[in-house]
Design a protein around this motif. Sequence first.
Motif, PDB file in Angstrom:
ATOM      1  N   PRO A   1       0.802  -1.231   0.000  1.00 19.40           N
ATOM      2  CA  PRO A   1       0.000   0.000   0.000  1.00 19.40           C
ATOM      3  C   PRO A   1       0.833   1.279   0.000  1.00 19.40           C
ATOM      4  CG  PRO A   1      -0.021  -1.017   2.177  1.00 19.40           C
ATOM      5  CD  PRO A   1       0.653  -1.992   1.260  1.00 19.40           C
ATOM      6  N   ASP A   2       2.105   1.181   0.368  1.00 14.03           N
ATOM      7  CA  ASP A   2       2.984   2.355   0.425  1.00 14.03           C
ATOM      8  C   ASP A   2       4.407   1.936   0.052  1.00 14.03           C
ATOM      9  OD1 ASP A   2       4.116   4.805   0.884  1.00 14.03           O
ATOM     10  OD2 ASP A   2       3.993   4.685   3.076  1.00 14.03           O
ATOM     11  N   PRO A   3       4.648   1.644  -1.218  1.00 12.99           N
ATOM     12  CA  PRO A   3       5.955   1.099  -1.634  1.00 12.99           C
ATOM     13  C   PRO A   3       7.142   1.973  -1.274  1.00 12.99           C
ATOM     14  CG  PRO A   3       4.351   0.902  -3.410  1.00 12.99           C
ATOM     15  CD  PRO A   3       3.725   1.757  -2.357  1.00 12.99           C
ATOM     16  N   GLU A   4       6.957   3.286  -1.274  1.00 16.95           N
ATOM     17  CA  GLU A   4       8.083   4.181  -1.009  1.00 16.95           C
ATOM     18  C   GLU A   4       8.630   4.006   0.401  1.00 16.95           C
ATOM     19  OE1 GLU A   4       9.386   5.803  -3.490  1.00 16.95           O
ATOM     20  OE2 GLU A   4       7.765   4.960  -4.713  1.00 16.95           O
ATOM     21  N   ASN A   5       7.816   3.505   1.312  1.00 13.08           N
ATOM     22  CA  ASN A   5       8.240   3.309   2.694  1.00 13.08           C
ATOM     23  C   ASN A   5       8.299   1.836   3.086  1.00 13.08           C
ATOM     24  OD1 ASN A   5       8.497   6.128   3.681  1.00 13.08           O
ATOM     25  ND2 ASN A   5       6.332   6.219   3.127  1.00 13.08           N
ATOM     26  N   ALA A   6       8.287   0.949   2.081  1.00 13.25           N
ATOM     27  CA  ALA A   6       8.343  -0.488   2.361  1.00 13.25           C
ATOM     28  C   ALA A   6       9.692  -0.853   2.971  1.00 13.25           C
ATOM     29  CB  ALA A   6       8.117  -1.285   1.083  1.00 13.25           C
ATOM     30  N   LEU A   7       9.677  -1.793   3.889  1.00 10.34           N
ATOM     31  CA  LEU A   7      10.913  -2.250   4.523  1.00 10.34           C
ATOM     32  C   LEU A   7      11.662  -3.273   3.683  1.00 10.34           C
ATOM     33  CD1 LEU A   7       9.709  -2.623   8.235  1.00 10.34           C
ATOM     34  CD2 LEU A   7      10.877  -0.690   7.148  1.00 10.34           C
ATOM     35  N   CYS A   8      11.023  -3.752   2.615  1.00 16.50           N
ATOM     36  CA  CYS A   8      11.652  -4.779   1.778  1.00 16.50           C
ATOM     37  C   CYS A   8      11.136  -4.665   0.354  1.00 16.50           C
ATOM     38  CB  CYS A   8      11.342  -6.167   2.359  1.00 16.50           C
ATOM     39  SG  CYS A   8      12.038  -7.548   1.434  1.00 16.50           S
ATOM     40  N   ASP A   9      12.034  -4.480  -0.610  1.00 19.06           N
ATOM     41  CA  ASP A   9      11.727  -4.551  -2.044  1.00 19.06           C
ATOM     42  C   ASP A   9      10.621  -3.597  -2.494  1.00 19.06           C
ATOM     43  OD1 ASP A   9      13.711  -6.407  -2.376  1.00 19.06           O
ATOM     44  OD2 ASP A   9      12.384  -8.139  -2.270  1.00 19.06           O
ATOM     45  N   GLY A  10      10.597  -2.384  -1.957  1.00 16.99           N
ATOM     46  CA  GLY A  10       9.606  -1.403  -2.370  1.00 16.99           C
ATOM     47  C   GLY A  10       9.629  -1.066  -3.851  1.00 16.99           C
ATOM     48  N   PRO A  11      10.819  -0.955  -4.496  1.00 18.60           N
ATOM     49  CA  PRO A  11      10.852  -0.561  -5.909  1.00 18.60           C
ATOM     50  C   PRO A  11      10.145  -1.521  -6.863  1.00 18.60           C
ATOM     51  CG  PRO A  11      12.996  -0.221  -4.892  1.00 18.60           C
ATOM     52  CD  PRO A  11      12.166  -0.975  -3.897  1.00 18.60           C
ATOM     53  N   GLN A  12       9.914  -2.739  -6.440  1.00 18.76           N
ATOM     54  CA  GLN A  12       9.261  -3.705  -7.328  1.00 18.76           C
ATOM     55  C   GLN A  12       7.794  -3.953  -6.951  1.00 18.76           C
ATOM     56  OE1 GLN A  12      12.078  -6.772  -6.405  1.00 18.76           O
ATOM     57  NE2 GLN A  12      10.587  -8.008  -5.276  1.00 18.76           N
ATOM     58  N   ALA A  13       7.333  -3.378  -5.843  1.00 18.45           N
ATOM     59  CA  ALA A  13       5.974  -3.634  -5.370  1.00 18.45           C
ATOM     60  C   ALA A  13       4.952  -2.841  -6.185  1.00 18.45           C
ATOM     61  CB  ALA A  13       5.859  -3.287  -3.889  1.00 18.45           C
ATOM     62  N   LEU A  14       3.842  -3.482  -6.531  1.00 18.41           N
ATOM     63  CA  LEU A  14       2.801  -2.841  -7.324  1.00 18.41           C
ATOM     64  C   LEU A  14       1.784  -2.138  -6.441  1.00 18.41           C
ATOM     65  CD1 LEU A  14       1.937  -5.498 -10.070  1.00 18.41           C
ATOM     66  CD2 LEU A  14       3.653  -3.681 -10.123  1.00 18.41           C
ATOM     67  N   PHE A  15       1.211  -1.073  -6.984  1.00 18.83           N
ATOM     68  CA  PHE A  15       0.068  -0.388  -6.404  1.00 18.83           C
ATOM     69  C   PHE A  15      -0.502   0.492  -7.504  1.00 18.83           C
ATOM     70  CE2 PHE A  15       3.194   2.808  -6.311  1.00 18.83           C
ATOM     71  CZ  PHE A  15       2.620   4.048  -6.064  1.00 18.83           C
ATOM     72  N   GLY A  16      -1.665   1.029  -7.306  1.00 20.17           N
ATOM     73  CA  GLY A  16      -2.222   1.986  -8.253  1.00 20.17           C
ATOM     74  C   GLY A  16      -2.365   1.465  -9.669  1.00 20.17           C
ATOM     75  N   ALA A  17      -1.914   2.252 -10.632  1.00 17.76           N
ATOM     76  CA  ALA A  17      -2.126   1.951 -12.052  1.00 17.76           C
ATOM     77  C   ALA A  17      -1.475   0.645 -12.471  1.00 17.76           C
ATOM     78  CB  ALA A  17      -1.583   3.108 -12.905  1.00 17.76           C
ATOM     79  N   GLU A  18      -0.269   0.357 -11.965  1.00 20.20           N
ATOM     80  CA  GLU A  18       0.406  -0.885 -12.339  1.00 20.20           C
ATOM     81  C   GLU A  18      -0.370  -2.109 -11.863  1.00 20.20           C
ATOM     82  OE1 GLU A  18       1.963   1.592 -10.813  1.00 20.20           O
ATOM     83  OE2 GLU A  18       3.668   2.220 -12.077  1.00 20.20           O
ATOM     84  N   LEU A  19      -0.919  -2.037 -10.657  1.00 15.49           N
ATOM     85  CA  LEU A  19      -1.699  -3.165 -10.149  1.00 15.49           C
ATOM     86  C   LEU A  19      -2.992  -3.331 -10.944  1.00 15.49           C
ATOM     87  CD1 LEU A  19      -1.993  -5.442  -8.137  1.00 15.49           C
ATOM     88  CD2 LEU A  19      -2.953  -3.807  -6.495  1.00 15.49           C
ATOM     89  N   ARG A  20      -3.604  -2.236 -11.320  1.00 17.72           N
ATOM     90  CA  ARG A  20      -4.819  -2.326 -12.146  1.00 17.72           C
ATOM     91  C   ARG A  20      -4.504  -2.926 -13.508  1.00 17.72           C
ATOM     92  NH1 ARG A  20      -5.724   2.662  -9.528  1.00 17.72           N
ATOM     93  NH2 ARG A  20      -4.886   3.858 -11.289  1.00 17.72           N
ATOM     94  N   ALA A  21      -3.355  -2.575 -14.074  1.00 16.25           N
ATOM     95  CA  ALA A  21      -2.959  -3.145 -15.367  1.00 16.25           C
ATOM     96  C   ALA A  21      -2.706  -4.643 -15.238  1.00 16.25           C
ATOM     97  CB  ALA A  21      -1.708  -2.438 -15.890  1.00 16.25           C
ATOM     98  N   LEU A  22      -2.092  -5.073 -14.146  1.00 12.73           N
ATOM     99  CA  LEU A  22      -1.859  -6.500 -13.942  1.00 12.73           C
ATOM    100  C   LEU A  22      -3.174  -7.233 -13.732  1.00 12.73           C
ATOM    101  CD1 LEU A  22       0.092  -8.830 -13.659  1.00 12.73           C
ATOM    102  CD2 LEU A  22       0.297  -8.297 -11.223  1.00 12.73           C
TER     103      LEU A  22
END
Length: 340
Positions: A305-326
């Motif tokens: 829900p908040d990749p920018e503050n993820a404790l692990c692998d945030g740069p690859q986590a989906l949310f928003g438009a990318e998750l809707r596309a998937l």
Amino acid sequence: MVVVMAPGATEEQIARVTERVEETGGQAFVSRGVTRTIIGLVGDIESFHGLNLRVMPGVQDVYRISDPYKLVSLQHHPERSTVHVGREGHEVAIGPDTFTFIAGPCAVETAQQTLEAAEMAKAAGARLLRGGAFKPRTSPYAFQGLGVKGLEILADVREVTGLPIVTEIVDARDVKIVAEHADMLQVGTRNMANFGLLQAVGECGKPVLLKRGMTSTIEEWLMAAEYVAQRGNLDVVLCERGIRTFEPSTRNTLDISAVPVVQATSHLPVIVDPSHAGGRRDLVVPLSRAAIAVGADGVIVDVHPDPENALCDGPQALFGAELRALAQAVRQLPKAVGRR
């Protein structure tokens, strides 16, 4: 050599086969699947021929397998397997007739973060929830996961969402506690050759998700699966997650050809992890589309829900438009290749 028991074989009939093999000095490893039991034989092959096992009660057939991986080979199991994950009546199938979408946070951080990620995953069409309570990290200073507390959070989220849980196991000593909470145990790339761990999860009675080692050949990967199967567990799903190559522009190089190669060799389901292969959010959807097109049995991706503050692998986590596309891709594309 492999003995395939008939679907209705009794425990007594299975025991009689193993006893006869052991009387000759051989070893018999019993592996139970959903519909059949298979006994792998280790020892003098020629002496086994003299036992006439094929005519024993409960025996369906006996095969001499040339592949080094006997139990997971397609030679003795001509139809590809389906693995069922979850509690009775709520199982999720992973296999050749379906396409299974697995999603969730790379690491369990808090109860709220995990629930939000699970709800995002479910809304996008995920059938299983992935989430790491134990995290093997390259750096000893990186977040290592919440451990048992993370397992408890995952179990609570399962009650709310109904999604069965896939979580990583990193130590054979933790198999019992992880199996008590999870529906499927994941062996990660760093532990693919941890043979003690493979044997332990083979004995735990839960389905296993086995990731390919980052520097492992396909044969080594299948031999790792054989360790699990030999200890009694045929409910193994293989996961191609990218291999380490000379190319630095992605986290790993997704070996998309591994999917059809394995499917031509083994009866086990094969899924793809585009998140850990690419290591970049913008690559996850294209790699997922490629996985669907090549015939993978599913994908497993990171959402947060908040990749920018993820404790692990945030740069690859989906949310928003990318998750809707998937979500759109996993809803529409599997039908084009004959999947549900």
